[in-house]
Write a protein that holds these residues in place. Structure first.
Motif, PDB file in Angstrom:
ATOM      1  N   TYR A  36       0.840  -1.213   0.000  1.00 10.16           N
ATOM      2  CA  TYR A  36       0.000   0.000   0.000  1.00 10.16           C
ATOM      3  C   TYR A  36       0.869   1.256   0.000  1.00 10.16           C
ATOM      4  O   TYR A  36       0.509   2.264  -0.591  1.00 10.16           O
ATOM      5  CB  TYR A  36      -0.931   0.009   1.223  1.00 10.16           C
ATOM      6  CG  TYR A  36      -1.989  -1.064   1.232  1.00 10.16           C
ATOM      7  CD1 TYR A  36      -2.424  -1.678   0.059  1.00 10.16           C
ATOM      8  CD2 TYR A  36      -2.573  -1.474   2.433  1.00 10.16           C
ATOM      9  CE1 TYR A  36      -3.387  -2.671   0.073  1.00 10.16           C
ATOM     10  CE2 TYR A  36      -3.550  -2.461   2.456  1.00 10.16           C
ATOM     11  CZ  TYR A  36      -3.950  -3.054   1.287  1.00 10.16           C
ATOM     12  OH  TYR A  36      -4.915  -4.034   1.322  1.00 10.16           O
ATOM     13  N   HIS A  37       2.002   1.200   0.709  1.00 13.87           N
ATOM     14  CA  HIS A  37       2.946   2.331   0.681  1.00 13.87           C
ATOM     15  C   HIS A  37       3.386   2.590  -0.767  1.00 13.87           C
ATOM     16  O   HIS A  37       3.354   3.736  -1.238  1.00 13.87           O
ATOM     17  CB  HIS A  37       4.140   2.018   1.594  1.00 13.87           C
ATOM     18  CG  HIS A  37       5.255   3.023   1.520  1.00 13.87           C
ATOM     19  ND1 HIS A  37       5.447   3.993   2.482  1.00 13.87           N
ATOM     20  CD2 HIS A  37       6.240   3.204   0.600  1.00 13.87           C
ATOM     21  CE1 HIS A  37       6.489   4.737   2.148  1.00 13.87           C
ATOM     22  NE2 HIS A  37       7.000   4.272   1.011  1.00 13.87           N
ATOM     23  N   GLU A  38       3.761   1.525  -1.469  1.00 14.75           N
ATOM     24  CA  GLU A  38       4.198   1.694  -2.865  1.00 14.75           C
ATOM     25  C   GLU A  38       3.034   2.143  -3.745  1.00 14.75           C
ATOM     26  O   GLU A  38       3.215   2.925  -4.679  1.00 14.75           O
ATOM     27  CB  GLU A  38       4.814   0.395  -3.409  1.00 14.75           C
ATOM     28  CG  GLU A  38       6.029  -0.112  -2.641  1.00 14.75           C
ATOM     29  CD  GLU A  38       7.112   0.949  -2.446  1.00 14.75           C
ATOM     30  OE1 GLU A  38       7.272   1.818  -3.323  1.00 14.75           O
ATOM     31  OE2 GLU A  38       7.794   0.909  -1.400  1.00 14.75           O
ATOM     32  N   LEU A  39       1.841   1.654  -3.436  1.00  8.77           N
ATOM     33  CA  LEU A  39       0.659   2.095  -4.183  1.00  8.77           C
ATOM     34  C   LEU A  39       0.442   3.593  -3.977  1.00  8.77           C
ATOM     35  O   LEU A  39       0.023   4.303  -4.898  1.00  8.77           O
ATOM     36  CB  LEU A  39      -0.569   1.298  -3.711  1.00  8.77           C
ATOM     37  CG  LEU A  39      -1.897   1.570  -4.417  1.00  8.77           C
ATOM     38  CD1 LEU A  39      -1.816   1.233  -5.905  1.00  8.77           C
ATOM     39  CD2 LEU A  39      -3.026   0.766  -3.752  1.00  8.77           C
ATOM     40  N   GLY A  40       0.725   4.077  -2.769  1.00  9.16           N
ATOM     41  CA  GLY A  40       0.642   5.514  -2.505  1.00  9.16           C
ATOM     42  C   GLY A  40       1.565   6.294  -3.437  1.00  9.16           C
ATOM     43  O   GLY A  40       1.164   7.289  -4.052  1.00  9.16           O
ATOM     44  N   HIS A  41       2.819   5.816  -3.579  1.00 12.99           N
ATOM     45  CA  HIS A  41       3.747   6.455  -4.529  1.00 12.99           C
ATOM     46  C   HIS A  41       3.163   6.411  -5.944  1.00 12.99           C
ATOM     47  O   HIS A  41       3.248   7.389  -6.691  1.00 12.99           O
ATOM     48  CB  HIS A  41       5.088   5.719  -4.549  1.00 12.99           C
ATOM     49  CG  HIS A  41       5.963   5.981  -3.363  1.00 12.99           C
ATOM     50  ND1 HIS A  41       6.368   7.240  -2.991  1.00 12.99           N
ATOM     51  CD2 HIS A  41       6.534   5.127  -2.471  1.00 12.99           C
ATOM     52  CE1 HIS A  41       7.158   7.153  -1.915  1.00 12.99           C
ATOM     53  NE2 HIS A  41       7.262   5.881  -1.578  1.00 12.99           N
ATOM     54  N   ALA A  42       2.594   5.262  -6.304  1.00 10.51           N
ATOM     55  CA  ALA A  42       2.039   5.107  -7.656  1.00 10.51           C
ATOM     56  C   ALA A  42       0.902   6.107  -7.891  1.00 10.51           C
ATOM     57  O   ALA A  42       0.829   6.744  -8.952  1.00 10.51           O
ATOM     58  CB  ALA A  42       1.541   3.668  -7.867  1.00 10.51           C
ATOM     59  N   GLU A  55       7.307  12.976   0.356  1.00  6.62           N
ATOM     60  CA  GLU A  55       6.505  11.950  -0.313  1.00  6.62           C
ATOM     61  C   GLU A  55       6.480  10.659   0.490  1.00  6.62           C
ATOM     62  O   GLU A  55       5.456   9.962   0.528  1.00  6.62           O
ATOM     63  CB  GLU A  55       7.041  11.696  -1.725  1.00  6.62           C
ATOM     64  CG  GLU A  55       6.226  10.618  -2.443  1.00  6.62           C
ATOM     65  CD  GLU A  55       6.520  10.513  -3.926  1.00  6.62           C
ATOM     66  OE1 GLU A  55       6.987  11.490  -4.528  1.00  6.62           O
ATOM     67  OE2 GLU A  55       6.258   9.422  -4.476  1.00  6.62           O
ATOM     68  N   GLU A  56       7.588  10.308   1.135  1.00  7.72           N
ATOM     69  CA  GLU A  56       7.612   9.062   1.908  1.00  7.72           C
ATOM     70  C   GLU A  56       6.592   9.095   3.061  1.00  7.72           C
ATOM     71  O   GLU A  56       5.967   8.080   3.375  1.00  7.72           O
ATOM     72  CB  GLU A  56       9.011   8.785   2.449  1.00  7.72           C
ATOM     73  CG  GLU A  56      10.050   8.470   1.376  1.00  7.72           C
ATOM     74  CD  GLU A  56       9.672   7.266   0.519  1.00  7.72           C
ATOM     75  OE1 GLU A  56       8.882   6.420   0.972  1.00  7.72           O
ATOM     76  OE2 GLU A  56      10.173   7.179  -0.609  1.00  7.72           O
ATOM     77  N   ASP A  57       6.443  10.262   3.674  1.00  7.46           N
ATOM     78  CA  ASP A  57       5.438  10.379   4.738  1.00  7.46           C
ATOM     79  C   ASP A  57       4.029  10.238   4.150  1.00  7.46           C
ATOM     80  O   ASP A  57       3.167   9.592   4.738  1.00  7.46           O
ATOM     81  CB  ASP A  57       5.575  11.723   5.464  1.00  7.46           C
ATOM     82  CG  ASP A  57       6.833  11.785   6.313  1.00  7.46           C
ATOM     83  OD1 ASP A  57       7.412  10.717   6.607  1.00  7.46           O
ATOM     84  OD2 ASP A  57       7.242  12.905   6.682  1.00  7.46           O
ATOM     85  N   LEU A 103      15.373   9.337   3.451  1.00 12.77           N
ATOM     86  CA  LEU A 103      14.150   9.882   2.844  1.00 12.77           C
ATOM     87  C   LEU A 103      12.935   9.626   3.729  1.00 12.77           C
ATOM     88  O   LEU A 103      11.983  10.399   3.751  1.00 12.77           O
ATOM     89  CB  LEU A 103      13.891   9.217   1.486  1.00 12.77           C
ATOM     90  CG  LEU A 103      14.624   9.767   0.267  1.00 12.77           C
ATOM     91  CD1 LEU A 103      14.374   8.859  -0.923  1.00 12.77           C
ATOM     92  CD2 LEU A 103      14.137  11.180  -0.038  1.00 12.77           C
ATOM     93  N   HIS A 104      12.960   8.487   4.439  1.00 15.58           N
ATOM     94  CA  HIS A 104      11.821   8.110   5.272  1.00 15.58           C
ATOM     95  C   HIS A 104      11.949   8.722   6.662  1.00 15.58           C
ATOM     96  O   HIS A 104      13.053   9.007   7.124  1.00 15.58           O
ATOM     97  CB  HIS A 104      11.754   6.583   5.434  1.00 15.58           C
ATOM     98  CG  HIS A 104      11.643   5.848   4.145  1.00 15.58           C
ATOM     99  ND1 HIS A 104      12.739   5.489   3.403  1.00 15.58           N
ATOM    100  CD2 HIS A 104      10.565   5.402   3.470  1.00 15.58           C
ATOM    101  CE1 HIS A 104      12.345   4.849   2.309  1.00 15.58           C
ATOM    102  NE2 HIS A 104      11.024   4.782   2.319  1.00 15.58           N
ATOM    103  N   SER A 105      10.817   8.866   7.339  1.00 18.70           N
ATOM    104  CA  SER A 105      10.882   9.190   8.759  1.00 18.70           C
ATOM    105  C   SER A 105      11.552   8.019   9.485  1.00 18.70           C
ATOM    106  O   SER A 105      11.582   6.897   8.968  1.00 18.70           O
ATOM    107  CB  SER A 105       9.472   9.397   9.317  1.00 18.70           C
ATOM    108  OG  SER A 105       8.927  10.598   8.825  1.00 18.70           O
TER     109      SER A 105
HETATM  110 ZN   LIG Z   1       8.481   4.903  -0.285  1.00 17.00          ZN
END
Ligand SMILES: [Zn+2]
Length: 242
Positions: A36-42, A55-57, A103-105
């Motif tokens: 789902y995290h990757e789907l968010g990026h998509a 974007e990572e957040d 990049l990530h928290s």
């Molecule tokens: Zn990510």
């Protein structure tokens, strides 16, 4: 709204393996939350969404928002708890070595934010999570408004993408057969589910690949979500640290 059938049936199937049902549920939940995290990026890419912040957040928030929006209460709570524990296990695995430049928290922040947003979505029924995960009162107070903010952004996106007839905008390129891995089974079912309820503005391919690392990616150049096959074994190892 998705029932817990996937989780329950896969857990039952994989109970025959040495891993405990709890470990399998942990791995399944984390495969889902990572996907789902990757789907968010998509979605940020295909829907050309503006991102005010990292974007990572935004992708992390999408993941827990979608878990809340998609599963019934019991299954949502179980998946959300295991997803949060995945971040805590990562923090323990790294032994306090925090990549502040990343990049990530930080993993501990991702842990608390996951708990907070999920709690904030339904405070009346999820108060037990506060105690279970020791979320301090200072943060608890803001969780309902953090959820409202997620709903205002991602909820709106999902409303726009919702459809009455099935779509085929997500294309699963992995194995579906008897030899399919746990990751492949979960992701294949997810892609079918998503195509039933949502249509993206551009086609996104979802593939399971050997990457030589336990990771997952969204590659905007060819609009592909890559779930690394190595992640599954890594998550089983991480399950011991949750
Ligand atoms: Zn990510």
């Amino acid at each position: 709204m998705k029932p817990a059938s996937l989780i329950a049936s896969l857990a039952a199937f994989f109970c025959a393996t040495p891993a405990s049902a709890d470990d399998v549920a942990f791995v399944e939940a984390n495969i889902l939350s990572i996907f789902y995290h990757e789907l968010g990026h998509a979605l940020i890419d295909t829907e050309n969404l503006p991102i005010f912040g990292r974007e990572e957040d935004a992708a992390d928030i999408f993941s827990i928002f979608f878990i809340d929006a998609t599963f019934k209460e019991d299954a949502a709570s179980a998946v959300a708890a295991d997803a949060a524990l995945g971040f805590r296990a990562e923090a323990r695995e790294n032994g306090g070595d925090v990549a502040w430049w990343g990049l990530h928290s930080a993993d501990q922040q991702r842990f608390y934010t996951t708990v907070c947003v999920f709690y904030g979505a339904n405070p009346a029924e999820r108060g037990h999570l506060i105690k279970q995960f020791n979320l301090p009162e200072e943060r608890v107070e803001s969780c309902p408004s953090e959820y409202d903010q997620a709903n205002h952004s991602w909820g709106h996106v999902l409303d726009v993408l919702g459809i009455d007839e099935p779509s085929d905008t997500l294309v699963y390129s992995g194995d579906r057969g008897d030899d399919a891995s746990l990751t492949e089974q979960i992701i294949a079912e997810e892609v079918d589910f998503l195509n039933e309820y949502y249509a993206l503005s551009h086609t996104v391919t979802v593939s399971i690949e050997d990457c030589d690392e336990a990771n997952a990616f969204y590659e905007p150049e060819d609009r592909t979500i890559i779930m690394c096959s190595e992640f599954e074994d890594y998550l089983f190892e991480l399950a011991e640290k949750r």
